[in-house]
Design an enzyme around this catalytic site. Sequence first.
Site, mmCIF file in Angstrom:
data_model
loop_
_atom_site.group_PDB
_atom_site.id
_atom_site.type_symbol
_atom_site.label_atom_id
_atom_site.label_comp_id
_atom_site.label_asym_id
_atom_site.label_seq_id
_atom_site.Cartn_x
_atom_site.Cartn_y
_atom_site.Cartn_z
ATOM 1 N N ALA A 139 -35.918 -57.438 21.584
ATOM 2 C CA ALA A 139 -35.750 -58.281 20.404
ATOM 3 C C ALA A 139 -34.389 -58.072 19.749
ATOM 4 O O ALA A 139 -34.268 -57.998 18.523
ATOM 5 C CB ALA A 139 -36.869 -58.006 19.410
ATOM 6 N N HIS A 194 -33.426 -49.103 25.396
ATOM 7 C CA HIS A 194 -32.917 -50.418 25.770
ATOM 8 C C HIS A 194 -31.918 -50.260 26.915
ATOM 9 O O HIS A 194 -30.768 -50.665 26.835
ATOM 10 C CB HIS A 194 -32.281 -51.106 24.564
ATOM 11 C CG HIS A 194 -33.296 -51.587 23.566
ATOM 12 N ND1 HIS A 194 -33.923 -52.808 23.688
ATOM 13 C CD2 HIS A 194 -33.796 -51.009 22.448
ATOM 14 C CE1 HIS A 194 -34.779 -52.962 22.680
ATOM 15 N NE2 HIS A 194 -34.716 -51.870 21.916
ATOM 16 N N ASN A 236 -41.087 -49.144 26.628
ATOM 17 C CA ASN A 236 -40.665 -50.448 26.134
ATOM 18 C C ASN A 236 -39.150 -50.584 26.227
ATOM 19 O O ASN A 236 -38.413 -49.681 25.858
ATOM 20 C CB ASN A 236 -41.123 -50.648 24.687
ATOM 21 C CG ASN A 236 -42.636 -50.592 24.543
ATOM 22 O OD1 ASN A 236 -43.177 -49.723 23.881
ATOM 23 N ND2 ASN A 236 -43.320 -51.519 25.181
ATOM 24 N N ARG A 244 -41.012 -45.969 44.258
ATOM 25 C CA ARG A 244 -39.769 -45.753 45.011
ATOM 26 C C ARG A 244 -38.521 -45.864 44.135
ATOM 27 O O ARG A 244 -37.419 -45.566 44.597
ATOM 28 C CB ARG A 244 -39.672 -46.759 46.175
ATOM 29 C CG ARG A 244 -40.647 -46.474 47.316
ATOM 30 C CD ARG A 244 -40.316 -47.298 48.544
ATOM 31 N NE ARG A 244 -40.421 -48.718 48.291
ATOM 32 C CZ ARG A 244 -41.551 -49.437 48.406
ATOM 33 N NH1 ARG A 244 -42.671 -48.824 48.757
ATOM 34 N NH2 ARG A 244 -41.558 -50.727 48.162
ATOM 35 N N HIS A 271 -47.942 -52.372 21.871
ATOM 36 C CA HIS A 271 -46.820 -51.995 22.730
ATOM 37 C C HIS A 271 -47.247 -51.212 23.960
ATOM 38 O O HIS A 271 -46.572 -51.264 24.994
ATOM 39 C CB HIS A 271 -45.797 -51.170 21.940
ATOM 40 C CG HIS A 271 -44.987 -51.979 20.967
ATOM 41 N ND1 HIS A 271 -45.495 -52.378 19.749
ATOM 42 C CD2 HIS A 271 -43.721 -52.449 21.033
ATOM 43 C CE1 HIS A 271 -44.560 -53.061 19.104
ATOM 44 N NE2 HIS A 271 -43.475 -53.117 19.851
ATOM 45 N N ASP A 294 -41.900 -48.740 14.725
ATOM 46 C CA ASP A 294 -40.970 -49.842 14.995
ATOM 47 C C ASP A 294 -41.320 -51.020 14.080
ATOM 48 O O ASP A 294 -41.181 -52.185 14.455
ATOM 49 C CB ASP A 294 -41.034 -50.258 16.471
ATOM 50 C CG ASP A 294 -39.797 -51.039 16.924
ATOM 51 O OD1 ASP A 294 -38.832 -51.150 16.139
ATOM 52 O OD2 ASP A 294 -39.797 -51.563 18.049
ATOM 53 N N ILE A 328 -41.700 -59.025 22.406
ATOM 54 C CA ILE A 328 -42.286 -58.349 21.255
ATOM 55 C C ILE A 328 -41.166 -57.920 20.310
ATOM 56 O O ILE A 328 -40.166 -57.338 20.727
ATOM 57 C CB ILE A 328 -43.124 -57.135 21.692
ATOM 58 C CG1 ILE A 328 -44.338 -57.596 22.510
ATOM 59 C CG2 ILE A 328 -43.599 -56.346 20.485
ATOM 60 C CD1 ILE A 328 -45.192 -56.464 23.024
ATOM 61 N N ALA A 329 -41.345 -58.220 19.037
ATOM 62 C CA ALA A 329 -40.284 -58.018 18.044
ATOM 63 C C ALA A 329 -40.690 -56.952 17.035
ATOM 64 O O ALA A 329 -40.861 -57.222 15.853
ATOM 65 C CB ALA A 329 -39.973 -59.333 17.343
ATOM 66 N N GLY A 330 -40.875 -55.739 17.495
ATOM 67 C CA GLY A 330 -41.252 -54.663 16.609
ATOM 68 C C GLY A 330 -42.738 -54.653 16.342
ATOM 69 O O GLY A 330 -43.515 -55.423 16.924
#
Length: 403
Positions: A139, A194, A236, A244, A271, A294, A328-330
């Site tokens: 996000a 991220h 996330n 592998r 999440h 978050d 998903i935004a928090g």
Amino acid sequence: MMGKELMLRGRIVSGSMDIEDGLVAVADGRITYAGPASDFPGDLSTPAVPGRILLPGLVDLHTHGAHGTDFAEGSEEGARAAARYLHSRGTTTLLASLVTGAPADLERNLKVLRSLFNEGLVAGSHLEGPFLSGHQCGAHDPALLLEPDLDLVGELFEAAGPSLASMTLAAELPGATALVDLLTSRGVIPSLGHTAVDHAGAALFLERAGAGLGSDPSGAGSDSVPRRPTVTHLFNAMPTMHHRAPGPVSACLSAARAGNVVVELIADGVHLAPETVRTVFELVGAENIALVTDSMAATGLADGQYRLGPLAVTVDGGVARVDNTGAIAGGTATLLEVVRSAVAAGVTVQDAVRSATAVPAAVLGLSRQAGDLRAGMLADVLVVDSELNLAGVLRRGEWVTSP
């Protein structure tokens, strides 16, 4: 209760103790006694309350706002209101997080959060970006992502002053190693997140970050032990672990199991699957996990339209998603709700509480002040019932939510 003694009696649950009939005494904003009621040295006139549980104030390393305000809005009044709302819901210590934004906006917002830090409303600020992977941006607006720029970081340091506590970055970006060294030299916690880095790259990042924090005398904060690097919301916004190609997840789990890093878990039932939460606790131990929210502006409010930084977000059924990507935004849960969700997933109450109090407090170097119930610590106490529903919040010795 400044200048007047307050006594709370009930089951005490913290990372260091579980006492069925406990007593917490408070005076002048500090805890003066915490332990078995039978061992209290003064007059024990406070009756036991069946079903009452006393917890340390919760500590959240990752929250973007609440109750209608995003910390990235740049509103000092709104940011204060969001922090106070989170206090009233049991999060007595928090880092205010900022999503990726334009450099000028980040500097403006860091100045606002610096004011809140100086007022004691937040424990510091957390920059989640802009040095993130475009392949795992979640996000965050991909148009605003940058490669590490030490000159820009210097400007961000100037805006934040001593309030900047943590920065999330992707390990694989050019210049990430130099940025880690700069952050740790200033006592700022590098947090891996991220990111599309592989196992080896993640392991090297975490090792270097840990060594940097360990060698910096300012990295211990008010504690006698160095802080550890963290992993921003494990699983996330990073590649899925494959047999592998294990990616960063395996490196993060190994480092946490060794006690070298703290992994964040957003255990809100959205999440992460409950089985995932329980498995990570079993694998690495509660002492290496920080439960986080978050949380974003919709926390504490109804479904509807909100913003997370520059992005439009829709909340439906308590789940926040970016309008144009569906990412998903928090989160929309409070930290106490996350604790309840972790317990429902099979984590013991004491372990869930430890990961929402003592562990994040140690990350911030605040173990002598927050995260437990011990004589001399700040009087941050939650009163909850046997189902962990909130009844009262004492912060710095003052009731912000009365029982």
